[in-house]
Design a protein around this motif. Structure first.
Motif, PDB file in Angstrom:
ATOM      1  N   TYR A  32       0.830  -1.214   0.000  1.00  0.00           N
ATOM      2  CA  TYR A  32       0.000   0.000   0.000  1.00  0.00           C
ATOM      3  C   TYR A  32       0.865   1.265   0.000  1.00  0.00           C
ATOM      4  N   MET A  33       2.080   1.129  -0.520  1.00  0.00           N
ATOM      5  CA  MET A  33       3.023   2.242  -0.526  1.00  0.00           C
ATOM      6  C   MET A  33       2.415   3.498  -1.164  1.00  0.00           C
ATOM      7  N   GLY A  34       2.468   4.619  -0.427  1.00  0.00           N
ATOM      8  CA  GLY A  34       2.003   5.893  -0.955  1.00  0.00           C
ATOM      9  C   GLY A  34       0.513   6.092  -0.921  1.00  0.00           C
ATOM     10  N   GLN A  35      -0.259   5.113  -0.416  1.00  0.00           N
ATOM     11  CA  GLN A  35      -1.719   5.206  -0.431  1.00  0.00           C
ATOM     12  C   GLN A  35      -2.224   5.845   0.863  1.00  0.00           C
ATOM     13  N   ARG A  36      -2.833   7.009   0.729  1.00  0.00           N
ATOM     14  CA  ARG A  36      -3.451   7.713   1.851  1.00  0.00           C
ATOM     15  C   ARG A  36      -4.705   8.406   1.348  1.00  0.00           C
ATOM     16  N   LYS A  37      -5.813   8.095   1.921  1.00  0.00           N
ATOM     17  CA  LYS A  37      -7.060   8.781   1.575  1.00  0.00           C
ATOM     18  C   LYS A  37      -7.022  10.185   2.178  1.00  0.00           C
ATOM     19  N   LEU A  38      -7.499  11.190   1.412  1.00  0.00           N
ATOM     20  CA  LEU A  38      -7.494  12.569   1.881  1.00  0.00           C
ATOM     21  C   LEU A  38      -8.922  13.063   2.062  1.00  0.00           C
ATOM     22  N   LEU A  39      -9.222  13.599   3.234  1.00  0.00           N
ATOM     23  CA  LEU A  39     -10.509  14.234   3.520  1.00  0.00           C
ATOM     24  C   LEU A  39     -10.250  15.660   3.980  1.00  0.00           C
ATOM     25  N   PHE A  40     -10.846  16.621   3.261  1.00  0.00           N
ATOM     26  CA  PHE A  40     -10.605  18.034   3.543  1.00  0.00           C
ATOM     27  C   PHE A  40     -11.896  18.648   4.059  1.00  0.00           C
ATOM     28  N   LYS A  41     -11.877  19.167   5.307  1.00  0.00           N
ATOM     29  CA  LYS A  41     -13.037  19.804   5.923  1.00  0.00           C
ATOM     30  C   LYS A  41     -12.774  21.304   5.996  1.00  0.00           C
ATOM     31  N   ALA A  42     -13.241  22.038   4.969  1.00  0.00           N
ATOM     32  CA  ALA A  42     -12.941  23.468   4.880  1.00  0.00           C
ATOM     33  C   ALA A  42     -13.793  24.275   5.845  1.00  0.00           C
ATOM     34  N   GLU A  43     -13.329  25.516   6.126  1.00  0.00           N
ATOM     35  CA  GLU A  43     -14.081  26.458   6.942  1.00  0.00           C
ATOM     36  C   GLU A  43     -14.679  27.538   6.043  1.00  0.00           C
ATOM     37  N   GLY A  44     -15.368  28.465   6.684  1.00  0.00           N
ATOM     38  CA  GLY A  44     -15.925  29.580   5.941  1.00  0.00           C
ATOM     39  C   GLY A  44     -14.939  30.722   5.857  1.00  0.00           C
ATOM     40  N   ASN A  45     -15.395  31.932   6.127  1.00  0.00           N
ATOM     41  CA  ASN A  45     -14.562  33.128   6.045  1.00  0.00           C
ATOM     42  C   ASN A  45     -13.529  33.162   7.176  1.00  0.00           C
ATOM     43  N   PRO A  46     -12.462  33.932   7.018  1.00  0.00           N
ATOM     44  CA  PRO A  46     -11.483  34.079   8.103  1.00  0.00           C
ATOM     45  C   PRO A  46     -12.164  34.558   9.376  1.00  0.00           C
ATOM     46  N   PRO A  47     -11.714  34.112  10.528  1.00  0.00           N
ATOM     47  CA  PRO A  47     -12.405  34.410  11.791  1.00  0.00           C
ATOM     48  C   PRO A  47     -12.257  35.861  12.213  1.00  0.00           C
ATOM     49  N   GLU A  48     -13.309  36.377  12.817  1.00  0.00           N
ATOM     50  CA  GLU A  48     -13.225  37.710  13.404  1.00  0.00           C
ATOM     51  C   GLU A  48     -12.736  37.620  14.850  1.00  0.00           C
ATOM     52  N   ASP A  49     -13.103  36.554  15.540  1.00  0.00           N
ATOM     53  CA  ASP A  49     -12.704  36.330  16.933  1.00  0.00           C
ATOM     54  C   ASP A  49     -11.724  35.160  16.962  1.00  0.00           C
ATOM     55  N   PHE A  50     -10.446  35.466  17.086  1.00  0.00           N
ATOM     56  CA  PHE A  50      -9.411  34.427  16.998  1.00  0.00           C
ATOM     57  C   PHE A  50      -9.583  33.379  18.090  1.00  0.00           C
ATOM     58  N   LYS A  51      -9.870  33.813  19.303  1.00  0.00           N
ATOM     59  CA  LYS A  51      -9.979  32.879  20.416  1.00  0.00           C
ATOM     60  C   LYS A  51     -11.147  31.924  20.209  1.00  0.00           C
ATOM     61  N   ALA A  52     -12.297  32.470  19.775  1.00  0.00           N
ATOM     62  CA  ALA A  52     -13.468  31.622  19.542  1.00  0.00           C
ATOM     63  C   ALA A  52     -13.224  30.672  18.374  1.00  0.00           C
ATOM     64  N   HIS A  53     -12.506  31.173  17.359  1.00  0.00           N
ATOM     65  CA  HIS A  53     -12.189  30.335  16.203  1.00  0.00           C
ATOM     66  C   HIS A  53     -11.319  29.150  16.607  1.00  0.00           C
ATOM     67  N   LYS A  54     -10.318  29.401  17.439  1.00  0.00           N
ATOM     68  CA  LYS A  54      -9.436  28.322  17.872  1.00  0.00           C
ATOM     69  C   LYS A  54     -10.201  27.289  18.704  1.00  0.00           C
ATOM     70  N   ALA A  55     -11.095  27.755  19.526  1.00  0.00           N
ATOM     71  CA  ALA A  55     -11.899  26.820  20.325  1.00  0.00           C
ATOM     72  C   ALA A  55     -12.770  25.959  19.424  1.00  0.00           C
ATOM     73  N   SER A  56     -13.344  26.579  18.398  1.00  0.00           N
ATOM     74  CA  SER A  56     -14.183  25.833  17.455  1.00  0.00           C
ATOM     75  C   SER A  56     -13.358  24.807  16.675  1.00  0.00           C
ATOM     76  N   ARG A  57     -12.155  25.190  16.284  1.00  0.00           N
ATOM     77  CA  ARG A  57     -11.311  24.254  15.530  1.00  0.00           C
ATOM     78  C   ARG A  57     -10.877  23.085  16.404  1.00  0.00           C
ATOM     79  N   ARG A  58     -10.572  23.350  17.659  1.00  0.00           N
ATOM     80  CA  ARG A  58     -10.205  22.250  18.561  1.00  0.00           C
ATOM     81  C   ARG A  58     -11.332  21.240  18.661  1.00  0.00           C
ATOM     82  N   GLU A  59     -12.541  21.743  18.749  1.00  0.00           N
ATOM     83  CA  GLU A  59     -13.686  20.844  18.846  1.00  0.00           C
ATOM     84  C   GLU A  59     -13.870  20.065  17.545  1.00  0.00           C
ATOM     85  N   ALA A  60     -13.599  20.717  16.422  1.00  0.00           N
ATOM     86  CA  ALA A  60     -13.720  20.028  15.135  1.00  0.00           C
ATOM     87  C   ALA A  60     -12.693  18.902  15.024  1.00  0.00           C
TER      88      ALA A  60
END
Length: 905
Positions: free
Chosen positions: A494-522
């Protein structure tokens, strides 16, 4: 020549003493002269016709000053009786007239970088002596080294003769093999001879004979009843009396004479060497590198993915040629993998060849010196001075050694040994260097390449711009093609085989602290989705704080079959499979964590490793899943390299959460189009194999950024150390090299314990706050829980360094001293060893120098000395107060250079 050359005590430890022996100074000098007259090494340490006579002139007056400086030293602590000739090298006889010979005799005990440079400068620039300047520059360091080798070989032999052992001195470049059997107990365990000793390598044309003379005194029973001072005087008086004379004849032979031991493995047969030393057959990459390094001496650029055997491929052919191999790592996280594999290799090599091999670990916060002899391993606590067959180090530490830094004597041994043509350099994960680090890396490569050292630069993802910046003459060897890997490298199905899943976000965060908390939960949500209790998962975050919060959440939630630590101990680690790994763990704990993760990984047992970028480069893990914050293309490819590394995982996955990177981590912030293309590629990709990795890396062609100040500093230090340009000594005396940044580090001490310390190196900027961050300023009560210290050092009469830590009470330049922060009381107790230094104390107020651009950074603190305290530091003027009855403080300012603006090469 009258006087004492050396003193021997028995027993060697404690106050009890039964016998003492004195070697006459003339006997010691004659032996050293005999060795020098028969010296026949070739190459750099061959005697030169222009200077050979001057060395012989020096040796005729060898250690002349000892007769005036001899004294006996009583036992101190666990140390037994000893003696001193402190300052004798500064006493030279009138008859020693030649300036070169005087410089050799005066310098033969020091060999420090400043002493060597000053000696050559005096001989050349001040026109002392009759030698051509180029001859002095080329010959002095190696002549002085040869002179000292004769002295050290003689000292090593005398130790074996008297006690059946000798001090393990890293300065000596020769292995002394004594007779194999004792005929009696010590002293003189081998009898009085003639004795046969062997040297490896053998620096003389023919076998030769030395005679050692000892004046032995048996101490009477009543001697023990005398006071300590009287016993010292009595021992010193015995030195002037003739005791029982014991003469021992020594025959010096080559190590290999009479077929002693089995010959080392054939260096020309790749397959045989790998089978015997490693226990496996070489793959295609390893065979090709072997052929290249055995047929050519030019430089090699080795491009291959992680886990392809690059490290063995580069190091083993060089070890087989009996070269000193310096393996340079970009990060300390790589060390454990390399150390474990080379311990096995050198242990086997020593068993096969019956020779001693030496492995050195030198990373700043970790210094080890391991000796492998006949399959046995022991660790020496002594200095190493790069007397090793293999040196594992980082670029940062290598630069310090390359420029001859060591706080004690013999520091020029580093430039000498690193400059020997037989020393080879292997640079691992070379693509990781940026800015200041890349400037130093490229300048060092250039200097080594010009001198003709064997060089191997290894990389998995080096940008084209970086390849083009290498010195001319590197031969590329590319093993990154996926089909070639499958066809020639014997990788898993299985050399080189890795499935990729990309979970994008919306717009750049206005509240950095709240954004980081949300990302940790994600990220936690993604982990819950993949975790069934059988996976090996790496969960990667950008910040130490976020990684620690995720780790705490998992300890509290305890998903099924996830076992967090009950306590931060080595025993508890054995029952855990949840770990936190980042750069602000203390080095000892970090090693234990990685060792445990590695064990689980090799056994294919489940674990969750929460980490920062400290784990992403070159670490040999074979995880089943990576869950990571959105990061740069290069960081993503590196992190993915820890997943399905060996091609044995059928359903490996990489999950990327987010589509925004903070500016301080984002080289794409000025390249909006490139960032959008990167995100678009992640959306369309369903896998992350070698081809996809290549496409991602092409999104942002990394420019080569150079640091002009670092380049100038490198060139000036090179001129000082290697061209003996004394005018650059002030730069060397700073003791600072901007290896990655111009921002110095401070040692934060959580626990002062010699047996098990807890210390972490932290950039000083992380311990500060600006005027715009008043909420980060500590209160006076918090400030009582730490102590800021500086290391004060001085040299004694024989130029040895003495010193210790003292409370900081004056202003200072952070480049001109060593500083540390000691945490105390309640503050120290708030830190858990398994979490490390998550929330750092902000002990300085940071100010920019009033210039444009700002050239310096000032760190301000206030000292208030209260009765009954060691000195308390307050960090805001408001906390001090003003006026009658208010606290009064003394301002303390430490400063350093502002980080330079990099320029595109």
């Amino acid at each position: 020549m009258k006087g004492i050359g050396r003193v021997f005590f028995w027993p060697p430890k404690g106050e009890r003493l039964e016998k003492v022996a004195f070697q006459p100074l003339e006997n010691h000098r004659q032996n050293v002269e005999t060795l020098l007259r028969h010296w026949a090494m070739e190459g750099e340490f061959a005697l030169h016709e222009a200077t050979q006579g001057k060395l012989l002139e020096a040796v005729r007056h060898h250690d002349w000053g000892k007769q005036y400086t001899f004294r006996i030293l009583p036992p101190q602590g666990s140390r037994g009786w000893s003696y001193s000739f402190s300052g004798h090298r500064f006493r030279l006889p009138e008859g020693l007239d030649d300036p070169y010979a005087r410089a050799i005799e005066r310098g033969h005990h020091d060999y420090s970088t400043p002493e060597v440079v000053r000696a050559v400068y005096r001989l050349v620039e001040q026109g002392q002596g009759d030698l051509e300047p180029d001859t002095v520059r080329r010959r002095f360091a190696s002549d002085l080294y040869t002179y000292q080798m004769c002295d050290q070989i003689e000292a090593e032999l005398s130790g074996w003769i008297w006690a059946g052992e000798a001090r393990e001195t890293p300065f000596l470049s020769f292995e002394v093999h004594p007779p194999e059997t004792h005929v009696q107990g010590p002293p003189f365990p081998y009898g009085t001879g003639p004795l046969v000793f062997r040297l490896d390598p053998f620096p003389f044309t023919d076998p030769l004979t030395l005679t050692f003379c000892f004046q032995v005194h048996a101490l009477e029973e009543g001697w023990k009843e005398k006071g300590l001072a009287e016993r010292v005087r009595h021992l010193e008086s015995l030195a002037l009396k003739g005791g029982e004379e014991v003469r021992v004849e020594v025959r010096l032979l080559p190590w290999s004479e009479e077929g002693r031991g089995e010959a080392p493995p054939a260096s020309s047969d790749c397959h045989t060497f790998y089978e015997r030393v490693c226990g496996f057959s070489p793959n295609a990459l390893q065979k090709e590198v072997w052929e290249h390094l055995h047929s050519e001496n030019d430089a090699l650029l080795l491009m291959a993915p992680t886990g392809s055997g690059k490290t063995e491929a580069a190091a083993l052919p060089l070890l087989a040629q009996n070269r000193r191999v310096v393996l340079v790592l970009p990060a300390k996280a790589l060390l454990e993998d390399h150390l474990a594999r080379f311990e096995r290799i050198l242990k086997t090599l020593s068993s096969i060849s019956h020779r001693t091999y030496r492995l050195i670990v030198d990373t700043g916060d970790r210094i080890e010196y391991m000796l492998f002899s006949k399959g046995e391993v022991r660790t020496s606590l002594k200095r190493h001075l790069y007397r090793g067959d293999l040196v594992l180090t980082t670029l940062d530490k290598l630069l310090y050694r390359y420029f001859g830094y060591d706080p004690e004597r013999k520091s020029y041994a580093y430039p000498l040994r690193l400059g020997q043509p037989s020393t080879a350099f292997v640079f691992d994960e070379a693509h990781t260097y940026e800015g200041t680090a890349f400037t130093n890396f490229s300048r060092l490569l250039e200097a080594l390449h010009v001198r003709g050292h064997p060089l191997v630069v290894m990389t998995a993802t080096m940008p084209q711009s970086y390849k083009e910046s290498l010195p001319k003459g590197f031969t590329p060897l590319n093993f990154t093609d996926e089909e070639r890997l499958k066809r020639e490298m014997g990788r898993g199905p299985y050399m080189g085989q890795r499935k990729l899943l990309f979970k994008a976000e919306g717009n750049p965060p206005e509240d950095f602290k709240a954004h980081k908390a949300s990302r940790r939960e994600a990220l936690l949500s993604e982990l819950r989705e993949v975790w069934s209790g059988k996976e090996r998962v790496i969960l990667s975050l950008d910040r130490v704080k976020d990684a620690a919060l995720v780790y705490r959440a998992l300890k509290q939630d305890r998903p099924s079959d996830l076992s967090p630590l009950s306590e931060p101990s080595q025993e508890a680690l054995l029952g855990s499979n949840l770990f936190l790994y980042h750069g602000r763990l203390d080095p000892g704990w970090r090693r234990l964590v990685y060792k445990r993760v590695k064990e689980l990984d090799e056994q294919e047992k489940p674990y969750v490793l929460v980490s920062t970028s400290a784990i992403e480069v070159g670490v040999d893990l074979n995880a089943t899943h990576l869950i990571t914050e959105f990061c740069t293309p290069e960081a993503l490819v590196q992190r993915a390299g820890r997943v399905n590394r060996r091609g044995t995982v059928a359903n490996a996955e990489v999950r990327v959460v987010g589509s925004w990177i903070p500016n301080y981590l984002n080289p794409l912030r000025e390249e909006r189009e490139a960032l959008e293309k990167y995100i678009s590629l992640l959306r369309e990709m369903e896998a992350l194999g070698p081809e996809e990795a290549r496409r991602l890396l092409e999104v942002y062609p990394r420019p080569v950024l150079q640091d002009p100040r670092a380049e100038v500093a490198f060139r000036l230090l090179s001129r000082y150390v290697y061209e003996y340009r004394l005018e650059y000594e002030p730069l060397h005396q700073l003791g600072f090299i901007a290896t990655r940044s111009w921002e110095p580090t401070l040692t934060v001490v959580v626990r002062e314990d010699e047996a098990d310390p807890w210390e972490v190196e932290v950039p000083v900027g992380r311990l500060s706050y600006s005027s715009k961050q008043p909420h980060l300023a500590p209160s006076p009560e918090e400030a009582r829980n730490w102590r800021l210290e500086v290391y004060r050092a001085h040299r004694d009469t024989d130029k040895s360094i003495q010193g210790g830590w003292e409370p900081l009470t004056t202003w200072g330049d952070l480049y001109r001293g060593r500083y540390r922060l000691v945490l105390k009381g309640e503050l120290a107790q708030t830190y858990r060893r398994d979490e490390g230094l998550v929330q750092l104390p902000r002990i300085f107020r940071r100010e920019r120098w009033s210039s444009d651009p700002p050239l310096k950074v000032r760190l301000r603190t206030w000292l208030y000395e209260d009765e009954g305290t060691e000195g308390v530091f307050y960090y805001t003027e408001e906390s001090l107060g003003r006026g009658k009855g208010k606290r009064q403080g003394k301002p303390i300012i430490l400063h350093y250079l502002a980080d330079t603006a990099l320029k595109e090469a």
